[in-house]
Design a protein around this motif. Structure first.
Motif, short mmCIF file in Angstrom:
data_model
loop_
_atom_site.label_atom_id
_atom_site.label_comp_id
_atom_site.label_asym_id
_atom_site.label_seq_id
_atom_site.Cartn_x
_atom_site.Cartn_y
_atom_site.Cartn_z
N ASP A 559 -0.59 6.04 -0.96
CA ASP A 559 -1.63 6.97 -1.38
C ASP A 559 -2.93 6.26 -1.71
O ASP A 559 -4.00 6.87 -1.72
N THR A 560 -2.83 4.97 -1.98
CA THR A 560 -4.03 4.18 -2.30
C THR A 560 -4.88 3.93 -1.07
O THR A 560 -6.08 3.67 -1.21
N LEU A 561 -4.29 3.98 0.12
CA LEU A 561 -4.93 3.44 1.32
C LEU A 561 -5.19 4.46 2.41
O LEU A 561 -5.36 4.09 3.58
N ARG A 562 -5.25 5.73 2.09
CA ARG A 562 -5.40 6.76 3.13
C ARG A 562 -6.86 7.00 3.51
O ARG A 562 -7.36 8.14 3.49
N CYS A 563 -7.56 5.91 3.82
CA CYS A 563 -8.95 6.03 4.30
C CYS A 563 -9.29 4.76 5.09
O CYS A 563 -8.59 3.75 4.99
N GLY A 564 -10.37 4.83 5.87
CA GLY A 564 -10.81 3.66 6.62
C GLY A 564 -9.77 3.16 7.60
O GLY A 564 -8.95 3.92 8.14
N LEU A 565 -9.76 1.85 7.81
CA LEU A 565 -8.84 1.24 8.78
C LEU A 565 -7.38 1.35 8.34
O LEU A 565 -6.48 1.48 9.18
N THR A 566 -7.16 1.31 7.04
CA THR A 566 -5.77 1.39 6.56
C THR A 566 -5.17 2.76 6.87
O THR A 566 -3.96 2.87 7.09
N ALA A 567 -5.99 3.80 6.87
CA ALA A 567 -5.47 5.14 7.20
C ALA A 567 -4.93 5.18 8.62
O ALA A 567 -3.85 5.72 8.89
N THR A 571 -0.89 5.72 9.83
CA THR A 571 -0.42 6.77 10.74
C THR A 571 0.32 6.21 11.95
O THR A 571 1.17 6.88 12.53
N THR A 572 0.02 4.97 12.31
CA THR A 572 0.69 4.35 13.46
C THR A 572 1.87 3.48 13.04
O THR A 572 2.50 2.85 13.87
#
Length: 576
Positions: A559-567, A571-572
């Motif tokens: 939940d900390t990383l659901r934006c930018g490149l980490t998002a 998903t992959t």
């Protein structure tokens, strides 16, 4: 021998069980939203928690775990909350810094902050996205000693004073002005608040001055702005826990006819010293002791006034009410006079009195690395910015904690930012070349290494102006080794460092045209913000980012990383 060993294990087991029982898990369920409120008797829109402004006070004990289930009800904007003064050892993703330790919590999303509080002290929490602190997103966080331990001072009761400043314009208007050509400064706040309460269109002390404002009627004041009176019993000692959540203002606090004994600064014990008044900068916290030994038939003013800037904001006032006097009984004398806004000798005198209590941890005798940060005001493509070594911070879309932990390329500047500035730079004059660059590089430190940072103040874009800047470091306490005038001279000034009893702080001020030296041990794996705590200044780029031992950080919650490149990588399935 076996019986002794048996008794030993019984004692150890009982001690462990006591520790397990003593430490608590404190659960909170919060919703952040906008609502109408009248902090200074003028209705406005504030940002608060569960319909409350300021937000709820958290009280915990050393060793407790705090869980906050935070839901964003702002509808059109993200939010994060920083737990100011909590080192987040082992939980860097809960530090609450957008683009540094986490993604913002989007509207209608819920994020759980979970962290341990491992040291007693007076702290607070506040929004750390955009200028949401200016909108009212803040509250107190008090950590008490664990059961069975005592403070190194006595008191009969305590009060909490959370200080702040307040604008009538929305934060969105303020933010747009800071990012416009021509530049539009936020201006001075309309009022100063004590525990979220102040007065704009009247004054409690109007009868003592030539003010055009009328006298506030305490009995008729709206409950949302009615001063929170401190009711005390004569001949007792009280602890005042004081924290400044101001967005801009440096403040001076005084209590009519009462001395204050300073005993704590930023959650660390200091050698007690008595003062008639005290300066407190944004991000700082203190505990002071007062003794109610004055005429018990009278009440006394508690006042806060602006320092470091030409004051255009009236004093914030409330009353120290000696029971059984009526709280509406105004003091017979006018409020204490706030020292002149530019009397920096007064400010420096107070700061230099703050020394660590005997027995406090001492700093390492030397540092493995020394970084110099020149604080300047600059231009970037015509926009007014603040810079460190000519780089204005522009945060990336991917939080550093995730991008460094998982080795993501292109998430931020891979070139290390400059660690020094031109030795010929004249700090007493505006920059010859006012143009700067933007960047988001990271200062990376070896884990457990000792680091010195020399904060160097300078003249701004206009002539004969240098401002106060309180700097706050996340994830650490640091030792304040000293303050100085003019440009730091490494050959001379290092020898003057206080290595005997420097105070441990998490926020330190740089005075105009001066320098401040701090030392810390980079022993907390994570990525940490280091920035000016004046909110418009941080918004304009006055900050840097430190990283240490990120490879030792545990599994980062998704939940900390659901934006930018980490998002994309989540998903992959490319991130664990």
């Amino acid at each position: 021998m076996r019986s002794l060993l048996f008794i030993f294990f019984i004692v150890i087991s009982a001690s462990l069980q006591f520790c397990l029982v003593a430490a608590e898990v404190r659960n909170f369920k919060w919703e952040v939203g906008y609502f109408f409120w009248s902090p200074d008797c003028i209705e406005n829109i504030v940002m608060g928690i569960n319909g409350q402004f300021p937000g709820p006070t958290i009280r915990a004990k050393v060793g407790d775990t705090i869980n906050i289930e935070l839901t964003n009800k702002l509808v059109t904007e993200g939010v994060v909350i920083h737990w100011h003064g909590i080192t987040q050892s082992g939980t860097p993703w809960s530090d609450g810094t957008a683009s540094i330790t986490q993604c913002v919590i989007n509207p209608d999303e819920t994020f759980v902050y979970s962290f341990n509080v491992n040291k007693a002290g007076t702290h607070f929490y506040h929004g750390h996205y955009g200028m949401q602190r200016s909108a009212g997103l803040y509250g107190s966080l008090i950590v008490e000693l664990e059961d069975g331990k005592k403070e190194p001072f006595h008191y009969d009761g305590e009060f909490n004073l959370l200080l702040s400043d307040w604008w009538h314009k929305s934060i969105h208007e303020l933010e747009v002005g800071l990012s416009s050509i021509p530049f539009r400064w936020v201006g001075e706040p309309q009022s100063l608040l004590i525990n979220g309460k102040g007065q704009y269109n009247c004054s409690l002390a109007a009868d003592y001055s030539n003010s055009s404002l009328g006298t506030c009627d305490l009995n008729q004041a709206e409950w949302q702005c009615k001063p929170q009176v401190l009711n005390v019993i004569p001949n007792k000692t009280y602890r005042l826990r004081i924290a400044s959540a101001t967005s801009l203002s440096s403040l001076n606090l005084a209590i009519g006819n009462h001395k204050m004994l300073v005993v704590e600064a930023d959650g660390n014990y200091v050698q007690p010293f008595a003062v008639d008044d005290m300066d407190i900068y944004s991000g700082e916290s203190y505990s002071v002791l007062i003794t109610t030994d004055q005429n018990p038939s009278m009440n006394y003013w508690i006042s806060i006034g602006v320092r470091g800037r030409l004051p255009k904001t009236p004093q914030g006032l409330t009353i120290l009410n000696y029971l059984p006097n009526d709280a509406s009984q105004l003091p017979v004398s006018p409020p204490p006079i706030t020292p002149s806004w530019n009397d920096f000798n007064h400010s420096k005198s107070f700061s230099n009195k703050i020394l660590a209590l005997q027995g406090s941890p001492k700093p390492p005798i030397s540092a493995a690395r020394r970084i110099f940060l020149l604080n300047t005001q600059n231009l970037f493509n015509g926009y007014i910015k603040w810079s460190l070594n000519n780089v204005s911070l522009a945060l990336p879309s991917t939080p550093y904690l995730g991008s460094i932990k998982y080795g993501l390329k292109g998430a931020y500047d891979d070139k290390s930012p400059p660690e020094n500035f031109d030795s010929d730079y004249d700090i007493m004059k505006p920059p010859i070349n006012p143009n700067s660059t933007q960047g988001n590089g990271v200062y990376t430190f070896a884990l457990s290494s000792t680091v010195d940072v020399i904060l160097q103040n300078a003249n701004v874009l206009s002539g004969n102006v240098s401002e106060i800047h309180p700097w706050h470091l996340h994830g650490h306490d640091f030792w304040v080794l000293g303050y100085g005038e003019g440009k730091f001279n490494e050959k001379i000034d290092v020898e003057k460092f206080n290595l005997k009893n420097p105070p441990l702080r998490n926020t330190a001020v740089i005075f105009p045209y001066g320098w401040t030296a701090i030392r810390f041990v980079a022993d907390n794996p994570g990525v940490w913000a280091f920035h000016c705590h004046i909110e418009p200044h941080l918004h304009m780029g006055m900050g840097v980012v430190f990283a240490e031992g990120v490879e030792h950080v545990g599994q980062i919650p998704n939940d900390t990383l659901r934006c930018g490149l980490t998002a994309k990588m989540l998903t992959t399935g490319q991130l664990p």
